[in-house]
Design an enzyme around this catalytic site. Structure first.
Site, PDB file in Angstrom:
ATOM      1  N   GLU A   1       1.140  -1.205   0.024  1.00 32.36           N
ATOM      2  CA  GLU A   1       0.180  -0.177  -0.025  1.00 32.36           C
ATOM      3  C   GLU A   1       0.810   1.022  -0.177  1.00 32.36           C
ATOM      4  OE1 GLU A   1      -0.560  -3.162   1.810  1.00 32.36           O
ATOM      5  OE2 GLU A   1      -2.791  -3.103   0.705  1.00 32.36           O
TER       6      GLU A   1
ATOM      7  N   HIS B   1      -9.498  -5.046   9.523  1.00 33.47           N
ATOM      8  CA  HIS B   1     -10.146  -5.318   8.758  1.00 33.47           C
ATOM      9  C   HIS B   1     -11.815  -4.934   8.410  1.00 33.47           C
ATOM     10  CE1 HIS B   1      -6.943  -8.046   7.255  1.00 33.47           C
ATOM     11  NE2 HIS B   1      -6.627  -8.259   6.515  1.00 33.47           N
TER      12      HIS B   1
END
Length: 347
Positions: A73, A141
């Protein structure tokens, strides 16, 4: 006019903008590899078929505007900032919004500040798409971290909750000359990837070109007794709660902010001027959630419109548990909203 899911509306917006502007491109993990999902929630599936995939074939690079990235990321955000400053308009797809925290320096210290640090000579027109919300995937998550980024001057933060808004706001985000973070709730996509507890958010979407401006809230249900401001999944839960409260004679006005930065205080003020009662509902944590900012605004500027204390309904201040039963305990429910609104209406 066509009926679309939010996932399909987002895809339509991205594809239309890529046709309109050759500087727009998409990137992300599993962005659109052959046989893949098209991101974690199918939004970009098929984009590479039309616009080509950047690929290394037998040592030679094949050009394309769809880039499948490594699981990194920090690299995705670096590519976005650099290419945006160079004149491109990247649209990045995060598999989960939780991974935004891997990008904090690029987003907060680079993307958000470059226009200011350069005296307006540089701009960073990038879009970061972020699936958010708790869906039985555990603490890393399942977050709703909108507030972290609504705190940062130079960023724009939006949270479309209908297919119409998803297309119009995504097109607006891609055309904006500032970095925009788009929060998309996993239970609202309506994609082919089935989620437990998903809500059907499909709706009519115009065929032609249109945009939805930032900083303008939408009144999803009109009412006279309590104003409820709620975003993403919580807006749907608030509407369900309002339907039940109506049977008791309690009329709730439901406002979807759609945009957290900039935020439309005026629409909320006009609603509270009518109802005298304000409730804010979000899936973000209670402590320092964006609802605290809205409450603070009213305390400082519009306190005499209120006939009762402001009520905030939010996720409990704990990491989201993996256990479905505990997750349901932590995340606000329709019943939580009903109970709080009932007390507020009678206060």
């Amino acid at each position: 006019m066509a009926v679309m899911s939010i996932a399909d509306a987002l895809k339509a917006a991205i594809a239309e903008e890529m046709r309109r502007d050759p500087s727009v491109y998409v990137l992300g993990e599993d962005e659109d590899i052959p046989g893949g999902m098209g991101g974690a929630f199918t939004v970009t599936k098929g984009i590479g078929d039309e616009f080509g995939r950047l690929e290394n074939i037998n040592g030679e690079m094949k050009e394309g505007r769809c880039i499948n990235t490594p699981i990194s990321e920090i690299m995705i955000s670096g590519v976005c900032v650099g290419s945006a400053m160079y004149g491109m308009r990247p649209v990045a797809d995060l598999q989960y919004c939780d991974f935004l925290f891997c990008m904090m320096d690029q987003l907060v210290n680079q993307a958000a500040k470059m226009r200011y640090m350069s005296g307006g000579q540089l701009s960073v027109p990038m879009v970061m798409r972020c699936p958010s919300g708790a869906t039985n995937r555990g603490a890393q998550h399942a977050q709703s971290p909108e507030t972290f980024f609504a705190h940062v001057p130079g960023l724009k933060v939006i949270c479309p909750s209908t297919a119409y808004d998803a297309k119009g706001m995504m097109k607006q985000a891609i055309r904006d000359n500032n970095p925009v973070i788009v929060f998309e709730h996993k239970l609202l996509y309506g994609s082919k990837r089935k989620e437990v507890g998903a809500i059907n958010s499909a709706g009519e979407v115009p065929d032609g070109d249109y945009t939805v401006p930032f900083g303008k809230a939408a009144i999803r249900r009109e009412g006279t007794d309590v104003t409820i401001v709620a975003n993403l999944l919580m807006n749907y839960k608030a509407q369900e709660a309002a339907a039940e409260l109506e049977k008791e004679g309690i009329s709730c006005e439901i406002i979807d902010p759609r945009s957290l930065l900039p935020f439309d205080y005026e629409t909320v003020v006009e609603s509270v001027r009518k109802t005298g009662k304000l409730m804010i509902v979000h899936e973000d944590n209670y402590n320092c959630g964006w609802g605290a900012q809205v409450a603070s605004y009213f305390a400082e500027n519009e306190i005499f419109l209120l006939d009762a204390p402001i009520v905030r309904i939010a996720a409990k201040d704990t990491p989201v548990p993996f256990s479905p039963e505990l997750e349901n305990f932590v995340i606000p429910s329709k019943e939580d909203i009903i109970e709080a609104a009932r007390k507020l209406a009678r206060a």
